[in-house]
Enzyme design. Structure first.
Site, mmCIF file in Angstrom:
data_model
loop_
_atom_site.group_PDB
_atom_site.id
_atom_site.type_symbol
_atom_site.label_atom_id
_atom_site.label_comp_id
_atom_site.label_asym_id
_atom_site.label_seq_id
_atom_site.Cartn_x
_atom_site.Cartn_y
_atom_site.Cartn_z
ATOM 1 N N ASN A 9 37.800 -21.434 22.611
ATOM 2 C CA ASN A 9 37.523 -21.806 21.221
ATOM 3 C C ASN A 9 38.670 -21.220 20.391
ATOM 4 O O ASN A 9 38.661 -20.036 20.053
ATOM 5 C CB ASN A 9 36.171 -21.219 20.808
ATOM 6 C CG ASN A 9 35.836 -21.484 19.356
ATOM 7 O OD1 ASN A 9 36.631 -22.056 18.611
ATOM 8 N ND2 ASN A 9 34.658 -21.050 18.939
ATOM 9 N N ARG A 94 36.419 -26.171 22.659
ATOM 10 C CA ARG A 94 35.773 -26.591 21.421
ATOM 11 C C ARG A 94 36.874 -27.237 20.574
ATOM 12 O O ARG A 94 37.885 -26.590 20.284
ATOM 13 C CB ARG A 94 35.189 -25.378 20.710
ATOM 14 C CG ARG A 94 34.610 -25.737 19.368
ATOM 15 C CD ARG A 94 34.083 -24.521 18.649
ATOM 16 N NE ARG A 94 33.603 -24.889 17.333
ATOM 17 C CZ ARG A 94 33.318 -24.022 16.376
ATOM 18 N NH1 ARG A 94 33.465 -22.728 16.603
ATOM 19 N NH2 ARG A 94 32.891 -24.430 15.215
ATOM 20 N N HIS A 182 30.296 -28.038 13.142
ATOM 21 C CA HIS A 182 29.424 -27.053 13.806
ATOM 22 C C HIS A 182 28.461 -27.732 14.791
ATOM 23 O O HIS A 182 27.394 -27.204 15.103
ATOM 24 C CB HIS A 182 28.605 -26.228 12.779
ATOM 25 C CG HIS A 182 29.436 -25.247 12.017
ATOM 26 N ND1 HIS A 182 29.260 -25.001 10.675
ATOM 27 C CD2 HIS A 182 30.444 -24.447 12.401
ATOM 28 C CE1 HIS A 182 30.128 -24.096 10.264
ATOM 29 N NE2 HIS A 182 30.863 -23.746 11.307
ATOM 30 N N ARG A 242 36.138 -20.312 2.062
ATOM 31 C CA ARG A 242 36.139 -21.701 1.574
ATOM 32 C C ARG A 242 35.116 -21.857 0.454
ATOM 33 O O ARG A 242 34.055 -21.249 0.490
ATOM 34 C CB ARG A 242 35.791 -22.656 2.725
ATOM 35 C CG ARG A 242 36.919 -22.855 3.704
ATOM 36 C CD ARG A 242 36.484 -23.623 4.929
ATOM 37 N NE ARG A 242 36.304 -22.751 6.071
ATOM 38 C CZ ARG A 242 35.761 -23.102 7.222
ATOM 39 N NH1 ARG A 242 35.326 -24.332 7.394
ATOM 40 N NH2 ARG A 242 35.641 -22.241 8.213
ATOM 41 N N GLU A 380 27.722 -21.600 21.542
ATOM 42 C CA GLU A 380 28.544 -22.810 21.646
ATOM 43 C C GLU A 380 29.236 -22.895 23.008
ATOM 44 O O GLU A 380 29.425 -23.983 23.547
ATOM 45 C CB GLU A 380 29.591 -22.810 20.514
ATOM 46 C CG GLU A 380 28.953 -23.036 19.148
ATOM 47 C CD GLU A 380 29.720 -22.395 18.004
ATOM 48 O OE1 GLU A 380 29.993 -21.173 18.070
ATOM 49 O OE2 GLU A 380 30.037 -23.090 17.038
#
Ligand code: AMP
Length: 397
Positions: A9, A94, A182, A242, A380
């Site tokens: 990832n 990912r 996500h 963000r 994940e």
């Protein structure tokens, strides 16, 4: 053949990795680790399934000048010495963006790599790192199959309305739609929901993935019905750096009246806003929680207010709420954030058990709450490893 799957990832300032045994049904990797702080102070850490720390070896020499390429160049040989006697069967990545066409795990080929390159403008801060990691692995082990798993795929089950902006039709046809992100985290949570909720797993569930990047996903029948992130991973909730949802008029004002360039505005929206921008202290929730500065508290309050507002906006897509799931770094660990969000959701019937919440228990709703509230750690990497296994068994699927 039994062997190992490596998952990678590659983010903007970190590379996370895990090694799974191919024959173990477990979602627990034999090794999990990361190199954080790439570009500033790289720090390597890795642990075995039993929790033992592993020695960094040559990775201890990383410094401020070590970019992603340098990290990967040292990491891959390090990993080779830690897969035991098991051959590496596949490497799963990912990948942030699969666009409209890549809707599930995909074996990487030169043409798939070209497709991924074309999607760079849609995720300029993430996709290039994902592609660089794929190229680095191909250089190191050209014969090992690589699999891309996309953060956007899980959301392709959404109704068309949930994916549309109210923009001119020609722009929609060009692919300016709400992709959502996500997805690997949501896919994992979706896969374990029945363990926690039984039949209610197929009901109306909202998952709050609250980490450095944050979003929410409304699910029905364990499929994505709507999500807070849109065309890019900038939309929706306030995040570490963000801004989240923003009146597009602000962007026009910054350009036209303040004369800022596109890269300058990008820097403000992606790197100088969110918790960091509002607090002017840190992007890290834990640091803000420990601070006595009122700006830190204001940043936390705004984060929670906006999270509750985003959740409310998702409810119409599923027609109510049976369960709320908190996950990712903040969702799994911050009792304060969960409380501040849930306090704003009492009109939906959500009621916390404060003691269970402070203990970080799995079930944190009170017995009277018609809405189940749970904390479920995401995984994940397990989704990526599972995809490697599935694609190796049936490569054309
Ligand atoms: P992630 O991006 O999922 O790794 O999440 C990172 C975020 O989780 C950072 O803002 C951390 O401060 C936050 N976090 C991790 N542990 C805690 C904790 N115990 N309390 C509050 N925030 C935490």
């Amino acid at each position: 053949m039994t062997g190992a799957f490596l998952t990678i990832n590659a983010g903007s300032s970190s590379i996370k990795f895990a090694v799974f045994d191919s024959d173990a049904a477990s979602t627990k990797p034999r090794i999990r680790g990361k190199v954080a702080g790439i570009g500033t102070t790289p720090v390597f850490s890795a642990r075995t399934a039993g929790g033992g720390a592993l020695d960094a070896g040559a990775l201890a020499s990383l410094d401020v000048l070590s970019g992603h390429d340098a990290v990967i160049a040292l990491l891959l040989p390090w990993l080779a010495t830690h897969t035991g006697d098991r051959p590496l069967l596949a490497v799963g990545h990912r990948v942030v963006h699969g666009g409209q066409d890549l809707t599930g795990p995909t074996l990487i080929s030169p043409s798939v790599l070209e497709q991924l390159e074309r999607l760079v403008p849609l995720a300029p801060l993430h996709q290039p790192h994902n592609i660089a990691a794929i190229r680095a692995v191909a250089k190191w082990q050209p014969d090992v199959p690589q699999v891309a798993c996309f953060d956007t795929s899980f959301h392709r089950s959404q109704d068309r309305l949930a994916q549309l902006f109210a923009l001119p039709r020609a722009l929609t046809d060009e692919g300016i739609i709400r992709y959502g992100f996500h997805g690997l985290s949501y896919e994992y949570i979706s896969s374990v929901l029945p363990d926690h909720l039984g039949d209610r797993a197929n009901g109306r569930v909202i998952v709050a993935h609250l980490g450095n990047g944050s979003s929410m996903c409304a699910m029905k029948d364990r499929k994505s019905a709507a999500t807070s992130m849109g065309f890019t991973a900038l939309d929706g909730l306030m995040m570490g750096r963000r801004c989240g949802a923003l009146d597009p008029g602000v962007v026009l004002y910054l350009m036209q009246d303040k004369g800022l360039s596109a890269p300058e505005i990008e820097d403000i929206l992606y790197k100088q806003s969110g918790l960091l921008g509002v607090s002017a202290i840190s992007n890290d929730m834990q640091v803000l929680q420990d601070s006595e500065n009122p700006h830190a508290q204001e940043a936390i309050d705004l984060f929670c207010y906006r999270a509750a507002s985003s959740l409310a906006a998702l409810v119409p897509s599923i027609g109510g709420l049976d369960a709320l799931i908190f996950t990712a770094g903040i969702g799994e660990n911050s009792a304060m954030v969960r409380k501040l969000i849930c306090d704003r959701l009492s009109w939906l019937g959500a009621a916390l058990d404060d003691t269970a919440n402070v203990r970080n228990a799995v079930q944190i709703s009170s017995h009277q709450s018609p809405v189940d509230i749970l904390v479920i750690p995401t995984n994940e990497e397990a989704v990526v490893a599972r995809a490697c296994s599935t694609l190796l068994q049936s490569p054309t699927s």
